[in-house]
Design an enzyme around this catalytic site. Sequence first.
Site, PDB file in Angstrom:
ATOM      1  N   SER A  95       0.819  -1.267   0.081  1.00  0.00           N
ATOM      2  CA  SER A  95      -0.089   0.023   0.035  1.00  0.00           C
ATOM      3  C   SER A  95       0.902   1.166   0.035  1.00  0.00           C
ATOM      4  CB  SER A  95      -0.896  -0.060   1.262  1.00  0.00           C
ATOM      5  OG  SER A  95      -1.799   0.990   1.099  1.00  0.00           O
ATOM      6  N   THR A  96       0.632   2.040   1.067  1.00  0.00           N
ATOM      7  CA  THR A  96       1.477   3.409   1.085  1.00  0.00           C
ATOM      8  C   THR A  96       2.889   2.980   1.003  1.00  0.00           C
ATOM      9  OG1 THR A  96      -0.265   4.169   2.343  1.00  0.00           O
ATOM     10  CG2 THR A  96       2.072   5.580   2.338  1.00  0.00           C
ATOM     11  N   ASP A 137      -4.580  -4.715   5.947  1.00  0.00           N
ATOM     12  CA  ASP A 137      -5.024  -5.406   5.089  1.00  0.00           C
ATOM     13  C   ASP A 137      -3.866  -6.504   4.726  1.00  0.00           C
ATOM     14  OD1 ASP A 137      -6.411  -6.568   2.918  1.00  0.00           O
ATOM     15  OD2 ASP A 137      -5.684  -5.212   1.436  1.00  0.00           O
ATOM     16  N   HIS A 158      -2.603  -1.194  -3.322  1.00  0.00           N
ATOM     17  CA  HIS A 158      -3.734  -0.341  -3.113  1.00  0.00           C
ATOM     18  C   HIS A 158      -3.652   0.867  -3.895  1.00  0.00           C
ATOM     19  CE1 HIS A 158      -4.179  -1.770   1.264  1.00  0.00           C
ATOM     20  NE2 HIS A 158      -4.748  -2.817   0.176  1.00  0.00           N
ATOM     21  N   MET A 182      -0.245   1.401   5.055  1.00  0.00           N
ATOM     22  CA  MET A 182      -0.900   1.572   6.086  1.00  0.00           C
ATOM     23  C   MET A 182      -2.073   0.630   6.370  1.00  0.00           C
ATOM     24  SD  MET A 182      -2.503   5.202   4.759  1.00  0.00           S
ATOM     25  CE  MET A 182      -4.227   5.495   5.307  1.00  0.00           C
TER      26      MET A 182
END
Length: 347
Positions: A167-168, A290, A193, A287
């Site tokens: 993600s991030t 997940d 993501h 973050m």
Amino acid sequence: MKKHTVIVVDDQKSVRSMIKRWIESDPNWEVIGEANNPYEARDLIIEKQPEVMTLDVHMPGMDGIVFLKKLLPQYPMPVIMFSSSTTEGAGITLEALEAGAFDYVTKPIGTQESLVEAKEDLISKLYESLNYNVSPSANSQKTNSFDSNYKRSKPTFKRKFILIGSSTGGTTALRKLLDEVDETFPPILIAQHMPENFTALFAQRLNSDLKVHVKEAKDKEILQKGNVYIAPGNYHLGIQKLGNDHYTRIFQTDKKNGHRPSVDVLFESAAEQDLACECIGIILTGMGSDGATGLLKLKNKGCLTIGQNKESCVVYGMPKVAYELGAVTYQVPLEEMIEKIKEIASL
């Protein structure tokens, strides 16, 4: 109680006002300055020393990418970009992430739902930016801690699939990780993501730069070694067996953990197909949580799992939850991850 501080940079006063209202609707945050161009922003940063900055990419005098490249080496700080969801906007945002931006928020399209979603996304990412690792080793130059003979060795892959969630900070981490992947590697499936328009462009950019074939996954594609399949934005990616072959599965069930694509969905699809013993599962910077429960399901069924360590993460969120849950077999820095994959490839 002292509030967390932000400066807002956008050439449109109405947009700056909207972002300021959003931020200050949370009692823990305040906007301590507004700028309509990078030069004003630079002066504000020196004077006010904010914790976070929001930045529009389209501004007069100097675009946001150039500004980031000039600013961050001198004043390392989390920068949240405001991006349009167009293909052009996606391309500029990916450049911004490569230049060191922390994350991005997609500009609302005018509907009440999109306004609420953008506001919630911004507040969430402001809080996550407080955990930002300003200078992770993931952003350092590649190390040469392994001897050249070891690096040239071709591993024997008994594991047939590599599954990755991020993600991030993931766009940069994935680029660094995949840079060392070649045609001998098994098929790699990735849930990053990212919204629609972004994933296809991200795959194209990687494909043009890397040795392996990278593509946005389509439904029912046969999985082949030396290929990387990225989950399309707003769709889940899974794996399925048809006859003696394995294929991608692209579908649009509900979001999981607030995400579609979801890392948990990717990991769980392999666990449900009884493919865990044939997989290496990897969770990278990001973050939230997940992927943690899905990775644990894989590990419990015989999957070898790797988590990115805290020091090399932009945000040690997803890997942290997975590690604390007991889902991570090996925790390693990003720059050593390919060597770890080669090391365990034949297990």
